[in-house]
Write a protein that holds these residues in place. Structure first.
Motif, PDB file in Angstrom:
ATOM      1  N   PHE A 149     -15.741  21.946  51.262  1.00 46.70           N
ATOM      2  CA  PHE A 149     -15.166  23.259  50.950  1.00 46.70           C
ATOM      3  C   PHE A 149     -13.634  23.179  50.829  1.00 46.70           C
ATOM      4  O   PHE A 149     -13.041  23.771  49.945  1.00 46.70           O
ATOM      5  CB  PHE A 149     -15.549  24.280  52.026  1.00 46.70           C
ATOM      6  N   TYR A 150     -13.025  22.414  51.722  1.00 42.88           N
ATOM      7  CA  TYR A 150     -11.560  22.355  51.729  1.00 42.88           C
ATOM      8  C   TYR A 150     -11.024  21.648  50.477  1.00 42.88           C
ATOM      9  O   TYR A 150     -10.090  22.134  49.828  1.00 42.88           O
ATOM     10  CB  TYR A 150     -11.101  21.640  52.996  1.00 42.88           C
ATOM     11  N   VAL A 151     -11.619  20.519  50.144  1.00 42.60           N
ATOM     12  CA  VAL A 151     -11.128  19.769  48.985  1.00 42.60           C
ATOM     13  C   VAL A 151     -11.334  20.575  47.708  1.00 42.60           C
ATOM     14  O   VAL A 151     -10.468  20.576  46.826  1.00 42.60           O
ATOM     15  CB  VAL A 151     -11.793  18.378  48.908  1.00 42.60           C
ATOM     16  N   THR A 152     -12.440  21.295  47.616  1.00 43.52           N
ATOM     17  CA  THR A 152     -12.653  22.146  46.448  1.00 43.52           C
ATOM     18  C   THR A 152     -11.509  23.150  46.313  1.00 43.52           C
ATOM     19  O   THR A 152     -10.970  23.352  45.220  1.00 43.52           O
ATOM     20  CB  THR A 152     -13.992  22.893  46.588  1.00 43.52           C
ATOM     21  N   LEU A 153     -11.123  23.759  47.416  1.00 38.97           N
ATOM     22  CA  LEU A 153     -10.005  24.700  47.396  1.00 38.97           C
ATOM     23  C   LEU A 153      -8.714  24.023  46.936  1.00 38.97           C
ATOM     24  O   LEU A 153      -8.006  24.529  46.047  1.00 38.97           O
ATOM     25  CB  LEU A 153      -9.825  25.289  48.801  1.00 38.97           C
ATOM     26  N   VAL A 154      -8.422  22.860  47.514  1.00 36.73           N
ATOM     27  CA  VAL A 154      -7.163  22.187  47.190  1.00 36.73           C
ATOM     28  C   VAL A 154      -7.151  21.719  45.737  1.00 36.73           C
ATOM     29  O   VAL A 154      -6.140  21.857  45.044  1.00 36.73           O
ATOM     30  CB  VAL A 154      -6.923  21.011  48.165  1.00 36.73           C
ATOM     31  N   VAL A 155      -8.271  21.199  45.264  1.00 33.61           N
ATOM     32  CA  VAL A 155      -8.320  20.716  43.881  1.00 33.61           C
ATOM     33  C   VAL A 155      -8.106  21.872  42.915  1.00 33.61           C
ATOM     34  O   VAL A 155      -7.389  21.736  41.920  1.00 33.61           O
ATOM     35  CB  VAL A 155      -9.654  19.986  43.607  1.00 33.61           C
ATOM     36  N   ASN A 156      -8.707  23.030  43.205  1.00 30.27           N
ATOM     37  CA  ASN A 156      -8.500  24.180  42.333  1.00 30.27           C
ATOM     38  C   ASN A 156      -7.031  24.600  42.276  1.00 30.27           C
ATOM     39  O   ASN A 156      -6.499  24.877  41.204  1.00 30.27           O
ATOM     40  CB  ASN A 156      -9.337  25.375  42.808  1.00 30.27           C
ATOM     41  N   ARG A 157      -6.381  24.658  43.433  1.00 35.46           N
ATOM     42  CA  ARG A 157      -4.968  25.019  43.452  1.00 35.46           C
ATOM     43  C   ARG A 157      -4.140  24.010  42.673  1.00 35.46           C
ATOM     44  O   ARG A 157      -3.248  24.372  41.918  1.00 35.46           O
ATOM     45  CB  ARG A 157      -4.453  25.072  44.890  1.00 35.46           C
TER      46      ARG A 157
ATOM     47  N   PHE B 181      -1.002  22.705  37.650  1.00 35.07           N
ATOM     48  CA  PHE B 181      -0.749  21.922  36.445  1.00 35.07           C
ATOM     49  C   PHE B 181      -0.809  22.809  35.201  1.00 35.07           C
ATOM     50  O   PHE B 181       0.059  22.750  34.334  1.00 35.07           O
ATOM     51  CB  PHE B 181      -1.769  20.786  36.324  1.00 35.07           C
ATOM     52  N   VAL B 182      -1.837  23.651  35.146  1.00 36.32           N
ATOM     53  CA  VAL B 182      -2.039  24.503  33.980  1.00 36.32           C
ATOM     54  C   VAL B 182      -0.881  25.490  33.818  1.00 36.32           C
ATOM     55  O   VAL B 182      -0.566  25.913  32.720  1.00 36.32           O
ATOM     56  CB  VAL B 182      -3.399  25.226  34.095  1.00 36.32           C
TER      57      VAL B 182
ATOM     58  N   LEU C 123       4.403  29.082  40.016  1.00 39.82           N
ATOM     59  CA  LEU C 123       4.665  27.785  40.667  1.00 39.82           C
ATOM     60  C   LEU C 123       5.358  28.001  41.997  1.00 39.82           C
ATOM     61  O   LEU C 123       5.013  27.412  43.014  1.00 39.82           O
ATOM     62  CB  LEU C 123       5.574  26.925  39.796  1.00 39.82           C
ATOM     63  N   PHE C 124       6.356  28.873  41.959  1.00 39.12           N
ATOM     64  CA  PHE C 124       7.087  29.177  43.178  1.00 39.12           C
ATOM     65  C   PHE C 124       6.137  29.761  44.225  1.00 39.12           C
ATOM     66  O   PHE C 124       6.194  29.401  45.406  1.00 39.12           O
ATOM     67  CB  PHE C 124       8.210  30.160  42.848  1.00 39.12           C
ATOM     68  N   GLY C 125       5.238  30.639  43.786  1.00 38.40           N
ATOM     69  CA  GLY C 125       4.273  31.241  44.704  1.00 38.40           C
ATOM     70  C   GLY C 125       3.381  30.195  45.348  1.00 38.40           C
ATOM     71  O   GLY C 125       3.127  30.240  46.551  1.00 38.40           O
ATOM     72  N   TYR C 126       2.906  29.241  44.556  1.00 38.02           N
ATOM     73  CA  TYR C 126       2.051  28.183  45.113  1.00 38.02           C
ATOM     74  C   TYR C 126       2.804  27.383  46.174  1.00 38.02           C
ATOM     75  O   TYR C 126       2.208  26.902  47.128  1.00 38.02           O
ATOM     76  CB  TYR C 126       1.564  27.248  44.010  1.00 38.02           C
ATOM     77  N   ASP C 127       4.101  27.231  45.952  1.00 37.34           N
ATOM     78  CA  ASP C 127       4.878  26.472  46.932  1.00 37.34           C
ATOM     79  C   ASP C 127       5.139  27.293  48.184  1.00 37.34           C
ATOM     80  O   ASP C 127       5.107  26.784  49.300  1.00 37.34           O
ATOM     81  CB  ASP C 127       6.222  26.076  46.306  1.00 37.34           C
ATOM     82  N   TRP C 128       5.368  28.575  47.973  1.00 39.33           N
ATOM     83  CA  TRP C 128       5.762  29.465  49.059  1.00 39.33           C
ATOM     84  C   TRP C 128       4.575  29.771  49.975  1.00 39.33           C
ATOM     85  O   TRP C 128       4.684  29.719  51.200  1.00 39.33           O
ATOM     86  CB  TRP C 128       6.311  30.746  48.416  1.00 39.33           C
ATOM     87  N   VAL C 129       3.469  30.103  49.384  1.00 37.12           N
ATOM     88  CA  VAL C 129       2.273  30.460  50.141  1.00 37.12           C
ATOM     89  C   VAL C 129       1.222  29.374  49.934  1.00 37.12           C
ATOM     90  O   VAL C 129       0.511  29.367  48.932  1.00 37.12           O
ATOM     91  CB  VAL C 129       1.738  31.834  49.679  1.00 37.12           C
ATOM     92  N   GLY C 130       1.182  28.453  50.838  1.00 41.98           N
ATOM     93  CA  GLY C 130       0.258  27.337  50.702  1.00 41.98           C
ATOM     94  C   GLY C 130      -1.111  27.648  51.273  1.00 41.98           C
ATOM     95  O   GLY C 130      -1.385  28.774  51.690  1.00 41.98           O
ATOM     96  N   VAL C 131      -1.976  26.649  51.282  1.00 43.53           N
ATOM     97  CA  VAL C 131      -3.237  26.755  52.003  1.00 43.53           C
ATOM     98  C   VAL C 131      -2.876  27.078  53.455  1.00 43.53           C
ATOM     99  O   VAL C 131      -2.004  26.424  54.018  1.00 43.53           O
ATOM    100  CB  VAL C 131      -3.988  25.417  51.929  1.00 43.53           C
ATOM    101  N   PRO C 132      -3.505  28.079  54.065  1.00 45.14           N
ATOM    102  CA  PRO C 132      -3.106  28.445  55.425  1.00 45.14           C
ATOM    103  C   PRO C 132      -3.124  27.227  56.357  1.00 45.14           C
ATOM    104  O   PRO C 132      -4.071  26.437  56.337  1.00 45.14           O
ATOM    105  CB  PRO C 132      -4.186  29.455  55.836  1.00 45.14           C
ATOM    106  N   LEU C 133      -2.064  27.110  57.129  1.00 43.41           N
ATOM    107  CA  LEU C 133      -1.912  25.957  58.008  1.00 43.41           C
ATOM    108  C   LEU C 133      -3.138  25.748  58.892  1.00 43.41           C
ATOM    109  O   LEU C 133      -3.589  24.618  59.099  1.00 43.41           O
ATOM    110  CB  LEU C 133      -0.661  26.155  58.878  1.00 43.41           C
ATOM    111  N   VAL C 134      -3.706  26.846  59.382  1.00 44.32           N
ATOM    112  CA  VAL C 134      -4.842  26.734  60.291  1.00 44.32           C
ATOM    113  C   VAL C 134      -6.002  25.994  59.628  1.00 44.32           C
ATOM    114  O   VAL C 134      -6.663  25.161  60.244  1.00 44.32           O
ATOM    115  CB  VAL C 134      -5.296  28.135  60.751  1.00 44.32           C
ATOM    116  N   TYR C 135      -6.222  26.300  58.366  1.00 45.33           N
ATOM    117  CA  TYR C 135      -7.335  25.669  57.643  1.00 45.33           C
ATOM    118  C   TYR C 135      -7.110  24.151  57.598  1.00 45.33           C
ATOM    119  O   TYR C 135      -8.000  23.351  57.920  1.00 45.33           O
ATOM    120  CB  TYR C 135      -7.421  26.248  56.235  1.00 45.33           C
ATOM    121  N   THR C 136      -5.893  23.759  57.198  1.00 50.11           N
ATOM    122  CA  THR C 136      -5.580  22.338  57.130  1.00 50.11           C
ATOM    123  C   THR C 136      -5.743  21.684  58.496  1.00 50.11           C
ATOM    124  O   THR C 136      -6.270  20.569  58.610  1.00 50.11           O
ATOM    125  CB  THR C 136      -4.140  22.172  56.603  1.00 50.11           C
ATOM    126  N   GLN C 137      -5.310  22.385  59.528  1.00 52.39           N
ATOM    127  CA  GLN C 137      -5.443  21.809  60.862  1.00 52.39           C
ATOM    128  C   GLN C 137      -6.903  21.659  61.273  1.00 52.39           C
ATOM    129  O   GLN C 137      -7.289  20.652  61.874  1.00 52.39           O
ATOM    130  CB  GLN C 137      -4.707  22.692  61.874  1.00 52.39           C
TER     131      GLN C 137
END
Lengths: 339, 339, 339, 339, 339
Positions: free
Chosen positions: B84-92, B97-98, B224-238
């Motif tokens: 589930f996590y990698v699917t989320l990251v790959v989509n972002r 890129f697009v 692009l700026f938004g993707y950088d500013w608001v990332g995958v929530p830290l808790v999820y990555t942790q």
């Protein structure tokens, strides 16, 4: 405020993500330490009870109960339920971020297509820009608790300079049993139409671009409102919460270390501290916390959107762009590549 | 730089993907060999400890511990959490890129709709094109570490020809506590409005197409700026990192080869090298590395986007298109199918 | 060429999909028979070795090894890894298909809005249409191996009538270290702008529709290029391939039929041919082949897109539409429902 | 009415979601208590039968049956089937919400671009707005049971002021065997075209914006109709329902507490109340209820969309915006930031 | 015809979905009863063979074989393979529905922007509308077997009034080796361009709206064609079918009730009828049938789209809207809310 850590992980390095495990702000530890203490205390209490207070036959009964609970704990499909649910919540959360209304597109068009550097022109552009900001402010007030705390009444809106006293009077004069966030939006439309008649806008094409852009802006606003109004169905959230809580309840009893002398299968060892169960608590409770944090991104969590900051930034920047910067261009000079 | 291998797999052939297993650049081996060495060393250390240093009863205790760890290692839902996590990251990652801003659409419109082959016309088109490139450059500076290294101050931006000295003065003169990447964007709007007044743009329709296109460009930048500013929530990555690390920690003890003489179930064989556990390390750690690489695609990983190359390409190509190529057409001739 | 079978399954019938199992072109059998032979041979070799060449104690050792491999084969999460990965690849593949550039929208607009049935008008429309087709051809050349084989040099492009000799000279005269597929695209823009000045296009609205449409066309082209340039991250593909190959490697040893006399659990039966393992080979290797086929849909696989056919169709059809069919309408007559 | 709970979970707090477990309106308990009683009664009945009425050999037979059922209950893939199915239903549900037709965009354009504060102008704007509301009302009538109850015949539509008697006559005069919701939509088009001729609309650009916006509105309407017309395929719903019901049927027998004296594996304990099975009933039946509630969001469930409220709001607000608010602007005054 | 059941499930009620289990049209039972009979017969045949015809040692051998098959049946990942595959097919199916070309948007624009109630104006609007319907008809003929049966030759198209004899002559006169569905589409473009010149269309803005809308219409048509042309890759369908069929094949032998006297684990009971296996047949075969029904939604299944009905509705409604309803408006009267 949003927790940004992307620069920490710009490059994939040796055990790259381990650095993230040591963060505190917005971390799993900060969010979960209280629940963790409760869980660990309960576990310890039961353990102490079993080891020191139960009689022999009570112990035997407890051991059977524990094995029974352990068996069912494994059958609860926490992983899948959480996987599907968190995917849903994360998608909604990101869509809300992407649909935050930013006035930059409108300030760009207003600055370029509404003419006149005189007092009237300046006032016209500033008023239009204020209506734009006012529309989103009214939506934010009903969507975000943080914004509502800052602007509890329309007085605060007027004081903060988003509305003049006259506008407020007319606003309240309009009788409707429904939310009235669309009123400054209609004013915007009529004001640009008036500007077109006065010749401040040169052409119907310019006018329509402004109207279309404002319509887009309103759609973002109302989409935000929609996300707030129609949330993830309560039943779904309850199903997930129930599954996770049941799992932990089953673990409290089922993951106790039983007396190795009784030779139950898989109970040869008494480690006192159930390391893996505690770690599982972190995964599953942490995963649920992800959902809890994101399900309403307009609160005051560490990871919530900073709407009050946005409101200030938008007003300040957009007035600057349509007034001070209007037709205030640097002199055109040759760039260094022009032969 | 991106690792391109699509031509290697253009046709599905005999064991087609095996060739990919032998690549080094951008490969799982290059990314993981250090972690692999650490993991293998720890495993060996524990193995040596168990075989040569523990006494008999310590060995018995260790064996029970190992079986306990093995049992829980299997219960950790690494596969799903990662799926589930990698699917989320790959989509972002793909969405980023697009949404990279390319000036090609704007250079096409500017070259076609801003008239005049004289000095002033050339300067006008070049200046507009510079503003476009400058807008994205300012965003890239705050998003990408590689670009920031190249342009650490506004001096570097001026030196590289993206800004004139005058523009910089005005840029710094505008006071705002917020990011100022939108300033050249507003200049663009006002400059085309001026060009319309001067008759360089024939019609409001042409003007609005330019404004709309520039608005689109800015939206890409701010996304692009938004993707950088608001990332995958830290808790999820942790949560994910914790799950994977716990799994490997459990494997270090739980996947040891125990003394076959003790006749534990599933421990009839002592192979010394835990082939399958090492391979599992590659899958899971590799899968996590996919996320680690893609979570910030603007770093300097083998698979990150080559933003500095883009910046150069965009400036060079867009100036060529609006200046040298403006109304510089090949003679129309009959094509070979015209009877 | 694409394998179309939708008419075979138009209606859901008795064991409807079984018919598909008997196809050869583009089938799992055609794609996998070589791998299958290798796998079956290796399995047989190991089986023969075990049955006839090993001594008694070697057999015992081999049996333990086999049981060990079988246990781990089951732990490899091939299904999920493949499920998530194939979903990603299939989505990319379909998006590439949907974004193939078709000139139909442009030929429709050019045929309707560029006036004049005289020689100059015809030439104008044909030239514009050629630029459209040339833009996509240049992209296809760098994306598709099949197209590159057909047009290895610019000479071939000129010969095939997509470019005149003059255009080629100018094309090569423009110096840029980057790909130059955008050059005919800029020519298109300048040529329609010129047609507008000459009055061949009546209005700026018509002009802008043409420019916007061409911009859309270029975006499709560059998206295709993007899919080729930035593929599925190599690490992901390697993780999946490694998982599948490891699984089959473990099966080769772990799925051997062991001597029933040794009474290992689940080894009461010696069937010689491991039917289910061979079928599993087909599922998993077949599923991986789906990915292998689709990861680059511009090759020469049975299921790849027929780009060379598209190129011919597009040129032929679009010249017909803008030239022969321009203002060549059937007489309007009453339809049969008009009273 | 929709159940909104987002403000309850604005901040992630100590056991944040537990509060949601105590809600009644729209909750899992309200939705499931009847099914739960049935399930618990059946379970009790079987339990009583087994404990008190069966003879010794019948008990032995029942125990084998119970173990058999339990084994297969675990094999039924309820979790995945529900996971995939609910994801599909939730997506459809949300898309329907997002595509609800709101007239705000149209009222904004009509208020700004149709001129004249005289009687004729007012009537024109009001009539157009009524057509807009009428179009969606006709769709809602065929989609939502609640709306159909309120407007069972066209008489009710006329009475409620959405249609005049004359319009109704013409509406019924037009003969078509098909649904006629598109008729007011065509009237809208012709009426604005007429307004353009009369000079009430200044320009074709304004006209086309109105027409495009109305086309968008109709597309939303017809998409809603499409969702109602073509639902989730019946077979899919049946597969899921069958899986869940079979699972519960198997549980009724398979999850009975068997006589501990018989020493069946996993049956050492007689708790009388099957806590975990009852909780599983809540997860799975609750998850299915999510689908049941959302599969038709236009009913009268607690969580369904309040269409009748929307209809009233839309008419009231849109007439206000195009009539009373037309060119009724607050005086422009300096904002507090204007130096 | 589509099976609509949404009104049955408008409200979530007591065991709400159970009603759906009793439907016949479009149901799982109707679709599967033949396969079910075959499966049950084979199962019975094997059962009879085992019970009455095999000798003692053959029975022992069969029992081992059965246990072997049962073990592998459980290893086949039918659930996941089906889950991922059906999700893909359902998405494609819904996208095809959403992209069905409806002429309503075009008839709205044509009715409003092409002027003249005289004979020539009527003919013009009707002819344009016919071209629209003809374009989609030609696509439907090559996509849907049902439509192809109704219109096997161009004669049938002419007879049904979609084309005049003259148009057909010109259509066939145009030589192209490729599909010619785009010809009426180009005619449409040229005819509106002609109408613009004749002054029937007032403005280039109106013209471009018509051209853009027609382009959208064609894109829907060609997307449908694309879905038909490039289906789900054959290999994927084969992998899924193979997995499901293998599973049932393994069940036929592996799910037999073995002689309880032999005391095999899990074989204490002889129920004769394998209830759960038969139910599993319904889930899995039913799930596969979902895919089989939806993979080509243009056939004649109970759940397929009713294209022939659409074709008739579209022609009838669109001619009505552009001819009889053109500028035929009800008198404007005060609505009941106007003071």
């Amino acid at each position: 405020m949003t927790v940004t850590y992307s620069s920490t992980v710009a490059n994939a390095t040796f055990f790259g993500f381990h650095r993230l495990l040591l963060k505190w702000r917005g971390s799993i530890y900060k969010l979960l330490y209280r629940e963790f203490i409760v869980f660990a205390s309960l576990y310890t209490a039961i353990s102490v009870l079993y080891r020191f207070f139960l009689t022999g036959s009570q112990k035997r009964y407890f051991e059977k109960l524990s094995i029974y609970c352990d068996k069912y704990a494994e059958q609860i499909p926490v992983t899948f339920v959480l996987g599907f649910y968190v995917t849903l919540v994360v998608n909604r959360w990101w869509n809300q971020f992407v649909n935050l209304p930013w006035p930059d597109r409108l300030m760009f068009l207003i600055s370029s297509t509404i003419h006149g550097r005189d007092e009237h022109g300046r006032l016209l552009r500033r008023t239009l820009m204020r209506y734009v900001n006012l529309t989103s402010l009214l939506i934010f007030r009903s969507v975000s608790t943080a914004v509502y705390k800052r602007f509890p009444t329309m007085d605060h809106v007027v004081e903060a300079g988003f509305m003049t006293a006259e506008e407020r009077k007319l606003f309240e004069h309009l009788k409707s049993p429904h939310l009235k966030y669309w009123i400054p939006f209609v004013w915007f439309g009529n004001l640009v139409a008036k500007a077109r008649k006065e010749g401040r806008i040169q052409d119907s094409v310019d006018l329509q671009t402004l109207l279309n852009e404002m319509n887009k802006y309103r759609s973002w606003c109302s989409l935000l409102f929609g996300y707030d109004w129609v949330g993830v169905p309560l039943v779904y959230t309850q199903v997930v919460t129930l599954a996770v809580y049941t799992f932990f309840f089953a673990c409290l009893i089922g993951r106790q270390f039983l007396d190795p002398c009784q030779e139950y299968v898989g109970h040869d060892l008494d480690l006192y501290i159930p390391v893996f169960t505690l770690l599982q608590f972190f995964f599953y409770a942490g995963w649920l916390k992800v959902a809890e944090q994101l399900i309403n991104p307009f609160g005051e969590d560490d990871d919530d959107f900073e709407i009050n900051w946005c409101i200030d930034r938008n007003l300040q920047v957009s007035l600057l762009a349509v007034d001070e910067m209007h037709m205030n261009l640097p002199q055109m000079r040759k760039d260094i590549y022009l032969d």
